[in-house]
Scaffold this motif. Sequence first.
Motif, PDB file in Angstrom:
ATOM      1  N   LEU A 147       7.452  12.043  -5.111  1.00 22.41           N
ATOM      2  CA  LEU A 147       7.208  12.638  -3.796  1.00 22.41           C
ATOM      3  C   LEU A 147       5.775  12.383  -3.339  1.00 22.41           C
ATOM      4  CD1 LEU A 147       8.275  14.423  -1.473  1.00 22.41           C
ATOM      5  CD2 LEU A 147       7.449  16.410  -2.763  1.00 22.41           C
ATOM      6  N   CYS A 148       4.817  12.513  -4.256  1.00 17.77           N
ATOM      7  CA  CYS A 148       3.414  12.236  -3.921  1.00 17.77           C
ATOM      8  C   CYS A 148       3.243  10.807  -3.426  1.00 17.77           C
ATOM      9  CB  CYS A 148       2.523  12.470  -5.149  1.00 17.77           C
ATOM     10  SG  CYS A 148       2.348  14.208  -5.637  1.00 17.77           S
ATOM     11  N   LEU A 151       5.085  10.302   0.128  1.00 19.13           N
ATOM     12  CA  LEU A 151       4.369  10.934   1.238  1.00 19.13           C
ATOM     13  C   LEU A 151       3.099  10.166   1.595  1.00 19.13           C
ATOM     14  CD1 LEU A 151       4.697  14.735   0.348  1.00 19.13           C
ATOM     15  CD2 LEU A 151       5.904  13.479   2.137  1.00 19.13           C
ATOM     16  N   THR A 152       2.368   9.709   0.585  1.00 18.30           N
ATOM     17  CA  THR A 152       1.138   8.969   0.860  1.00 18.30           C
ATOM     18  C   THR A 152       1.436   7.610   1.490  1.00 18.30           C
ATOM     19  OG1 THR A 152       1.136   8.149  -1.427  1.00 18.30           O
ATOM     20  CG2 THR A 152      -0.189  10.079  -0.968  1.00 18.30           C
ATOM     21  N   HIS A 155       2.211   8.298   5.206  1.00 16.94           N
ATOM     22  CA  HIS A 155       1.039   8.701   5.974  1.00 16.94           C
ATOM     23  C   HIS A 155       0.094   7.527   6.206  1.00 16.94           C
ATOM     24  CE1 HIS A 155      -3.068  10.613   6.328  1.00 16.94           C
ATOM     25  NE2 HIS A 155      -2.422  11.161   7.325  1.00 16.94           N
ATOM     26  N   VAL A 206      -1.933  16.733   5.189  1.00 22.96           N
ATOM     27  CA  VAL A 206      -2.328  16.060   3.951  1.00 22.96           C
ATOM     28  C   VAL A 206      -3.648  16.570   3.370  1.00 22.96           C
ATOM     29  CG1 VAL A 206      -1.114  13.964   4.636  1.00 22.96           C
ATOM     30  CG2 VAL A 206      -3.545  14.181   5.132  1.00 22.96           C
TER      31      VAL A 206
END
Length: 310
Positions: A147-148, A151-152, A155, A206
């Motif tokens: 997930l990390c 998401l990064t 973004h 974030v």
Amino acid sequence: MTGRNQSTISEFLLLGLPIPSEHQNLFYALFLAMYLTTILGNILIIIVICLDSHLHTPMYLFLSNLSFSDLCFSSVTIPKLLQNMQSKVPSIPYAGCLTQMYFFLFFGDLESFLLVAMAYDRYVAICFPLHYTTIMSPKLCLFLVVLCWVLTTFHALLHTLLMARLSFCVDNVIPHFFCDMSALLKLACSNTHVNELVIFIMGGLVVVIPFLLIIVSYARIFSSILKVPSSQGIHKALSTCGSHISVVSLFYGAIIGLYLCPSANNSTVKETIMALMYTVVTPMLNPFIYSLRNRDMKRALCRKKIPLYF
């Protein structure tokens, strides 16, 4: 490619650091030493965690990803900084600038999200010790890591694509040592309202939200300890969370100092110094912090017969 076709410039000039020419060689050696320390320290952390079965736990899964993020985060900016310090024309191609911006956002965001995952891990370990292995299952840990990264990726890609649609006309001088997103927006000669709106909205998601989640985690941790006050409980909390708190303080301290504190007349110098803090100093100090303050890591280094130099 659309952004590049609209742009009338093919490269940007990075002004770099405000260092007098007579001190360039000294600072070049200093930053090179810091960069090598960052690379070697974080690689050592990753190798020890991979080789030592005692460290195959959720906490060290997150730590190995954090170390990888740190060495990549420094590698995004420092090699180019060192190259430009020895170059008469410190330039970076248009595509290279957008690429650097993408990976800068990517690994900076990744560190922020990983620190949240580590805070949650410490929260479960201290507040629910009997159910720790059940809650922090391998499946959940893998999900949090993936997930990390997802998401990064989203973004960083969003901001990069929005930047690529802008036009850059005449001024191509960036008063920084890397392609900072805010500095690039100031050079754009097309409308940047969409970019600024997305920065405002996503910045909260974030940076602010992860920071608040970490604060809430530690508030619950210390609340749990105070319910049953004992020197043993306090010592356990400090030994378990001390390293993570130190890293969070360094990382978010620099960000808060850069974006939330009032700017002085020498705001450019301030921004450069704060950027150096979280791109150079923090990734370099993380291996020191986790080696000196973490008993399990010290024991692992001893088991592998690795001298504890840091």
